[in-house]
Design an enzyme around this catalytic site. Sequence first.
Site, mmCIF file in Angstrom:
data_model
loop_
_atom_site.group_PDB
_atom_site.id
_atom_site.type_symbol
_atom_site.label_atom_id
_atom_site.label_comp_id
_atom_site.label_asym_id
_atom_site.label_seq_id
_atom_site.Cartn_x
_atom_site.Cartn_y
_atom_site.Cartn_z
ATOM 1 C CE LYS A 9 8.497 3.968 -0.072
ATOM 2 N NZ LYS A 9 8.814 6.401 0.415
ATOM 3 C CE1 TYR A 49 13.469 3.585 1.741
ATOM 4 C CE2 TYR A 49 13.183 3.026 3.554
ATOM 5 C CZ TYR A 49 12.633 4.082 2.695
ATOM 6 O OH TYR A 49 11.763 3.733 1.957
ATOM 7 N NE ARG A 91 14.653 3.960 -8.734
ATOM 8 C CZ ARG A 91 14.765 3.889 -7.743
ATOM 9 N NH1 ARG A 91 14.057 4.110 -7.069
ATOM 10 N NH2 ARG A 91 15.417 5.414 -7.509
ATOM 11 C CB THR A 97 12.429 10.822 -5.226
ATOM 12 O OG1 THR A 97 13.092 9.723 -5.274
ATOM 13 C CG2 THR A 97 12.327 10.748 -3.200
ATOM 14 N NE ARG A 108 7.411 7.298 -5.574
ATOM 15 C CZ ARG A 108 9.300 6.889 -5.168
ATOM 16 N NH1 ARG A 108 10.046 7.275 -6.013
ATOM 17 N NH2 ARG A 108 9.897 6.541 -4.112
ATOM 18 C CG ASN A 128 8.068 8.594 -1.959
ATOM 19 O OD1 ASN A 128 7.461 7.326 -1.497
ATOM 20 N ND2 ASN A 128 8.866 9.313 -2.279
ATOM 21 C CG HIS A 131 11.604 1.154 -1.360
ATOM 22 N ND1 HIS A 131 12.638 1.400 -1.651
ATOM 23 C CD2 HIS A 131 12.187 -0.663 -1.977
ATOM 24 C CE1 HIS A 131 13.768 1.167 -1.534
ATOM 25 N NE2 HIS A 131 14.016 -0.222 -2.331
ATOM 26 C CD GLU A 142 15.788 -2.786 -2.422
ATOM 27 O OE1 GLU A 142 16.527 -1.338 -1.487
ATOM 28 O OE2 GLU A 142 14.982 -2.870 -2.570
HETATM 29 P P1 ADP Z 1 13.402 6.266 -3.568
HETATM 30 O O1 ADP Z 1 12.451 6.293 -2.605
HETATM 31 O O2 ADP Z 1 12.807 7.319 -5.111
HETATM 32 O O3 ADP Z 1 14.538 5.764 -4.142
HETATM 33 P P2 ADP Z 1 15.477 7.644 -2.262
HETATM 34 O O4 ADP Z 1 15.665 6.534 -1.660
HETATM 35 O O5 ADP Z 1 16.688 8.552 -2.239
HETATM 36 O O6 ADP Z 1 14.225 7.486 -3.301
HETATM 37 O O7 ADP Z 1 15.104 7.802 -1.213
HETATM 38 C C1 ADP Z 1 13.868 7.022 -0.094
HETATM 39 C C2 ADP Z 1 12.577 7.919 0.950
HETATM 40 O O8 ADP Z 1 13.650 8.567 1.716
HETATM 41 C C3 ADP Z 1 12.582 8.057 -0.735
HETATM 42 O O9 ADP Z 1 11.624 7.451 -1.287
HETATM 43 C C4 ADP Z 1 10.512 9.284 0.385
HETATM 44 O O10 ADP Z 1 10.385 8.515 1.155
HETATM 45 C C5 ADP Z 1 12.203 10.024 1.057
HETATM 46 N N1 ADP Z 1 13.020 10.976 0.800
HETATM 47 C C6 ADP Z 1 14.257 11.017 0.156
HETATM 48 N N2 ADP Z 1 14.523 12.015 -0.602
HETATM 49 C C7 ADP Z 1 14.430 12.999 0.837
HETATM 50 C C8 ADP Z 1 14.403 13.997 1.064
HETATM 51 N N3 ADP Z 1 15.294 15.291 0.645
HETATM 52 N N4 ADP Z 1 13.600 14.549 2.242
HETATM 53 C C9 ADP Z 1 12.113 13.975 2.662
HETATM 54 N N5 ADP Z 1 12.235 12.573 2.681
HETATM 55 C C10 ADP Z 1 13.016 11.836 1.454
#
Ligand code: ADP
Length: 164
Positions: A9, A49, A91, A97, A108, A128, A131, A142
Amino acid sequence: MERTLVLLKPDSVQRGLVGEIITRFERAGLKVVGMKMIHPDEDYYHHHYETISGLKSRLGEAAFRRNTEFMVSGPVIAVVLEGVEAIALVRKMVGDTEPKTAAPGTIRGDYAHMSVDHANAKDSGLPNLIHASGDKKEAEEEITHWFSETELFDYKTTNQHLTQ
Ligand code: ADP
């Protein structure tokens, strides 16, 4: 063999962590089969997304907007990694996350610190670093979204040359 999509990212790129993060995946034996720098717009991320992953309904409008703003803030490195059960392995290496919660030893957990509460209070996306595709269906959709056929490569690693 499985393929998975990883995005380094904008915060990874801006912090100069690209080499270090790719090195971790290479050390685990994962094979880079596609890689490029790209700075997509909002629509591109909406497909990634929302169309593919349905994130808006999970996060809500405000957090979804903050996440999009964060992602369009700079270029990213898109990578396709190949390996045995690569989706789950990546993962695991990426970690939880929320960086605050991500275990030490994960990417992370080792390179980021931020809580969801703090980011939300600052009206900011959650930096973070990475992705990574969540499952097989997501990975396929994707990879198709981010890479054309000609940008993905089949080749043998040194180890494969010696053992196959
Ligand atoms: P991951 O990236 O760990 O697979 P998700 O697909 O649930 O997580 O979410 C996509 C992205 O949205 C996350 O990497 C993070 O940057 C953001 N995100 C996820 N949950 C939250 C939250 N509760 N508040 C703010 N941002 C979030």
